[in-house]
Design a protein around this motif. Structure first.
Motif, PDB file in Angstrom:
ATOM      1  N   ALA A 199       0.834  -1.209   0.000  1.00 40.14           N
ATOM      2  CA  ALA A 199       0.000   0.000   0.000  1.00 40.14           C
ATOM      3  C   ALA A 199       0.868   1.258   0.000  1.00 40.14           C
ATOM      4  N   MET A 200       1.934   1.236   0.801  1.00 36.44           N
ATOM      5  CA  MET A 200       2.832   2.396   0.885  1.00 36.44           C
ATOM      6  C   MET A 200       3.501   2.662  -0.468  1.00 36.44           C
ATOM      7  N   VAL A 201       3.974   1.605  -1.114  1.00 34.43           N
ATOM      8  CA  VAL A 201       4.638   1.765  -2.423  1.00 34.43           C
ATOM      9  C   VAL A 201       3.626   2.249  -3.467  1.00 34.43           C
ATOM     10  N   ARG A 202       2.435   1.657  -3.456  1.00 35.36           N
ATOM     11  CA  ARG A 202       1.381   2.027  -4.410  1.00 35.36           C
ATOM     12  C   ARG A 202       1.015   3.517  -4.271  1.00 35.36           C
ATOM     13  N   ALA A 203       0.825   3.964  -3.026  1.00 37.04           N
ATOM     14  CA  ALA A 203       0.454   5.356  -2.785  1.00 37.04           C
ATOM     15  C   ALA A 203       1.610   6.308  -3.117  1.00 37.04           C
ATOM     16  N   SER A 204       2.837   5.874  -2.866  1.00 38.27           N
ATOM     17  CA  SER A 204       4.007   6.715  -3.177  1.00 38.27           C
ATOM     18  C   SER A 204       4.136   6.932  -4.678  1.00 38.27           C
ATOM     19  N   THR A 213       6.666  15.111  -3.930  1.00 35.66           N
ATOM     20  CA  THR A 213       7.921  14.452  -3.563  1.00 35.66           C
ATOM     21  C   THR A 213       8.063  14.271  -2.050  1.00 35.66           C
ATOM     22  N   THR A 214       7.230  14.976  -1.273  1.00 35.09           N
ATOM     23  CA  THR A 214       7.241  14.847   0.192  1.00 35.09           C
ATOM     24  C   THR A 214       5.804  14.891   0.692  1.00 35.09           C
ATOM     25  N   ILE A 215       5.503  14.026   1.669  1.00 34.14           N
ATOM     26  CA  ILE A 215       4.161  14.086   2.269  1.00 34.14           C
ATOM     27  C   ILE A 215       4.283  14.128   3.792  1.00 34.14           C
ATOM     28  N   ILE A 216       3.311  14.795   4.411  1.00 33.52           N
ATOM     29  CA  ILE A 216       3.201  14.788   5.866  1.00 33.52           C
ATOM     30  C   ILE A 216       2.149  13.736   6.184  1.00 33.52           C
ATOM     31  N   ASP A 217       2.584  12.656   6.828  1.00 36.09           N
ATOM     32  CA  ASP A 217       1.715  11.487   7.009  1.00 36.09           C
ATOM     33  C   ASP A 217       1.166  11.446   8.430  1.00 36.09           C
ATOM     34  N   ILE A 249       9.427   8.518  -1.925  1.00 36.09           N
ATOM     35  CA  ILE A 249       9.170   9.930  -1.588  1.00 36.09           C
ATOM     36  C   ILE A 249       9.590  10.137  -0.135  1.00 36.09           C
ATOM     37  N   ARG A 250       9.752  11.403   0.242  1.00 36.34           N
ATOM     38  CA  ARG A 250      10.105  11.696   1.638  1.00 36.34           C
ATOM     39  C   ARG A 250       8.824  11.767   2.471  1.00 36.34           C
ATOM     40  N   VAL A 251       8.913  11.287   3.709  1.00 37.78           N
ATOM     41  CA  VAL A 251       7.735  11.322   4.581  1.00 37.78           C
ATOM     42  C   VAL A 251       8.105  11.972   5.906  1.00 37.78           C
ATOM     43  N   CYS A 252       7.178  12.765   6.412  1.00 41.50           N
ATOM     44  CA  CYS A 252       7.326  13.366   7.733  1.00 41.50           C
ATOM     45  C   CYS A 252       6.158  12.836   8.548  1.00 41.50           C
ATOM     46  N   LEU A 253       6.445  12.110   9.617  1.00 40.82           N
ATOM     47  CA  LEU A 253       5.412  11.346  10.313  1.00 40.82           C
ATOM     48  C   LEU A 253       4.929  12.026  11.596  1.00 40.82           C
ATOM     49  N   PHE A 254       3.614  12.045  11.766  1.00 45.25           N
ATOM     50  CA  PHE A 254       3.007  12.509  13.012  1.00 45.25           C
ATOM     51  C   PHE A 254       2.387  11.311  13.734  1.00 45.25           C
ATOM     52  N   PHE A 255       2.420  11.334  15.068  1.00 47.73           N
ATOM     53  CA  PHE A 255       1.993  10.202  15.888  1.00 47.73           C
ATOM     54  C   PHE A 255       0.886  10.644  16.852  1.00 47.73           C
ATOM     55  N   PRO A 256       0.049   9.702  17.331  1.00 49.30           N
ATOM     56  CA  PRO A 256      -1.020  10.085  18.262  1.00 49.30           C
ATOM     57  C   PRO A 256      -0.448  10.785  19.499  1.00 49.30           C
ATOM     58  N   ILE A 257      -1.101  11.855  19.944  1.00 54.40           N
ATOM     59  CA  ILE A 257      -0.581  12.665  21.054  1.00 54.40           C
ATOM     60  C   ILE A 257      -0.430  11.846  22.339  1.00 54.40           C
ATOM     61  N   GLN A 258      -1.233  10.767  22.473  1.00 55.86           N
ATOM     62  CA  GLN A 258      -1.120   9.915  23.663  1.00 55.86           C
ATOM     63  C   GLN A 258       0.292   9.354  23.807  1.00 55.86           C
ATOM     64  N   THR A 259       1.013   9.255  22.683  1.00 57.07           N
ATOM     65  CA  THR A 259       2.333   8.599  22.692  1.00 57.07           C
ATOM     66  C   THR A 259       3.471   9.621  22.620  1.00 57.07           C
ATOM     67  N   TRP A 260       3.227  10.854  23.095  1.00 56.88           N
ATOM     68  CA  TRP A 260       4.222  11.927  22.948  1.00 56.88           C
ATOM     69  C   TRP A 260       5.573  11.575  23.561  1.00 56.88           C
ATOM     70  N   LEU A 274      15.367  10.572  10.608  1.00 53.75           N
ATOM     71  CA  LEU A 274      15.831   9.192  10.792  1.00 53.75           C
ATOM     72  C   LEU A 274      16.718   8.797   9.618  1.00 53.75           C
ATOM     73  N   SER A 275      16.465   9.442   8.464  1.00 53.87           N
ATOM     74  CA  SER A 275      17.280   9.233   7.257  1.00 53.87           C
ATOM     75  C   SER A 275      16.918  10.371   6.320  1.00 53.87           C
ATOM     76  N   GLN A 276      17.453  10.351   5.084  1.00 53.95           N
ATOM     77  CA  GLN A 276      17.056  11.415   4.144  1.00 53.95           C
ATOM     78  C   GLN A 276      15.610  11.244   3.692  1.00 53.95           C
ATOM     79  N   TRP A 277      14.998  10.098   3.991  1.00 54.38           N
ATOM     80  CA  TRP A 277      13.624   9.817   3.543  1.00 54.38           C
ATOM     81  C   TRP A 277      12.593   9.999   4.648  1.00 54.38           C
ATOM     82  N   ILE A 278      12.988   9.741   5.900  1.00 56.35           N
ATOM     83  CA  ILE A 278      12.003   9.697   6.989  1.00 56.35           C
ATOM     84  C   ILE A 278      12.316  10.757   8.045  1.00 56.35           C
TER      85      ILE A 278
END
Length: 486
Positions: A199-204, A213-217, A249-260, A274-278
């Motif tokens: 799914a990740m590859v398909r959507a990318s 080229t970059t998404i905020i996920d 593509i590059r991804v910038c990830l947001f996480f549930p606030i409960q897990t801050w 975490l890398s040039q991609w993440i």
């Protein structure tokens, strides 16, 4: 390079050539200013004056959920009850008894507003449980078999922050709103790692086709869903793809606030990249539901539902404490708010956090910021809060066009034409401003020396041609200076 380069960099808005090495931009200017960098093995790309601009950044995506949906029942654009049922019937053909039929993307506004119910699909799905989410992800339709598996009856009470929609006789209609969706989601088999990776590859690939080229996920997290999904996707999907050389593509990830606190640990251990991609973005929470599901929180009731003011899906005191803790630790906070009351509530809360934790560059975000009370727009500027506004599909060129014309797809006239924005502002919203909104403006968002060489080539031979008639598609997408599409 012989191109018309729109840089998104105010210090040099346009250029004719750029030099790239090892995935980054060395120099931007006219051809004579970069030609001394041409050496043995240099590849020169002559674009015959075509328009080039930074790779688009989509500021709000659920990448893996979107990729999974691409392989499921697609109800986006469906305009009648009959074609809704027809799509489901088509999907059931390939299923064995008892196998779940999943899909979504429906929008009841397209067929006049009536909400779907179990009777629309029960006859054709008697052997298969069904779950079909609305396009906004805040409501879904289950068939009777799915309700039975989830144990939903006339006696089941609404959970906090959600609604089990029922008829006047108390019979569940099959519609579940916001945190009530968890009853159904809890009985759907977990998606396999392989499916999530595909799914990740398909959507990318889809994103690259649209020049992104970059998404905020914001991940597979909705009110009532498990907070673990986003973390599992980081380890099972993104880290796997990164180490296997499969990130597109590059991804910038947001996480549930409960897990801050988990984010804080990761920041301290690895930093933001975490890398040039993440990249690690921050944390996300929900203030209300959505407009289409009649669960966005308003000061006034819904016209077609006079007792309903929408849903506050998270306790405000809890949210304030979680935001205070996240912010104190230097984590960026993004909160989903759609109704006018929800937006004011979040802005008030952000104000309190600033007075507790002191001034700094924190770039608070409100995701959607969809319906604002009179005077609220100015508060975003005064409080330096980012209004992260979306269009539904990954389609920046269409979003830029709509922002400039204010003519929604399928309409002939502009909606609130006074809110039209200029081409330059619309382009920056999808490039440098989007990068700034998640602290990535040092690496991305403009074609400037030192940044990643992510750019798109558009089918226009001059700036005049481009600005007078915006194209709907990109000719090519480059990531790290390498052609990634087509």
């Amino acid at each position: 390079m012989n191109a018309t380069i729109y840089t998104s960099d105010p210090s040099r808005p346009f250029a004719g050539a750029m030099a790239i090495r090892n995935g980054r931009i060395l120099r931007v200017g006219n051809y004579s200013s970069v030609k001394d960098l041409v050496g043995y093995g240099t590849r020169e790309l002559n674009l015959n004056g075509k328009v080039v601009m930074p790779g688009f950044i989509d500021s709000h995506v659920h990448l893996i959920a979107g990729g999974l949906q691409m392989g499921r029942v697609e109800l986006r654009g469906v305009k009648s009850q009959d074609s809704f049922a027809e799509k489901v019937k088509e999907a059931v053909k390939d299923k064995v008894h008892g196998e779940w039929v999943l899909g979504g993307g429906w929008n009841n506004d397209l067929w006049g507003g009536d909400l779907p119910c179990t009777s629309w699909i029960d006859d054709i799905t008697s052997n298969n449980p069904v779950w079909l989410s609305r396009m906004d992800g805040h409501m879904g339709l289950a068939n009777s078999l799915a309700l039975k598996i989830a144990g939903i009856t006339n006696d089941t009470h609404d959970p906090v922050g959600g609604t089990i929609v029922k008829t006047n006789d108390g019979e569940p209609t099959g519609l579940m709103v916001d945190s009530a969706m968890k009853f159904i989601q809890a009985v759907i088999p977990e998606v396999s790692i392989r499916e999530r990776r595909e799914a990740m590859v398909r959507a990318s690939k889809y994103a690259l086709m649209r020049g992104v080229t970059t998404i905020i996920d914001f991940g597979r997290y909705f009110p009532g869903a498990s907070v673990d999904h986003v973390w599992k996707d980081l380890s099972d999907v993104y880290k796997w793809a990164d180490s296997a050389g499969k990130m597109l593509i590059r991804v910038c990830l947001f996480f549930p606030i409960q897990t801050w606190s988990q984010i804080v640990d990761l920041f301290q251990e690895k930093g933001r990249a975490l890398s040039q991609w993440i990249y690690l973005g921050g944390v996300k929470a929900f203030a209300d539901g959505s407009l289409g599901s009649n669960s966005a929180l308003f000061y006034e009731p819904y016209e077609d539902d006079p007792d309903n003011y929408g849903l506050q899906v998270t306790d405000i005191d809890w949210l304030l404490n979680a935001t205070l803790e996240s912010d104190k630790s230097g984590v960026q906070v993004a909160i989903h708010a759609i109704g006018d009351k929800a937006n004011d509530m979040v802005l008030d809360m952000f104000d309190s956090v600033v007075s507790f934790n002191g001034m700094r560059d924190r770039r608070f975000r409100i995701e959607h910021a969809q319906h604002l009370a009179q005077g609220t727009t100015t508060r975003f500027g005064q409080q330096k809060v980012i209004a992260s506004v979306q269009v539904v599909d990954i389609y920046p060129l269409e979003g830029i066009k709509t922002a400039m014309s204010r003519v929604p797809p399928g309409w002939d006239i502009a909606w609130i034409p006074s809110e039209r924005i200029a081409l330059d502002d619309a382009l920056k919203a999808h490039t440098i401003s989007a990068a700034y909104a998640c602290f990535l403006d040092h690496d991305l968002g403009s074609l400037s020396a030192g940044k990643y060489a992510d750019f798109v080539v558009l089918p226009a031979n001059s700036w005049d041609e481009f600005s007078n008639d915006l194209p709907s598609s990109v000719l090519a997408t480059y990531v790290n200076g390498v052609q990634a599409y087509p």
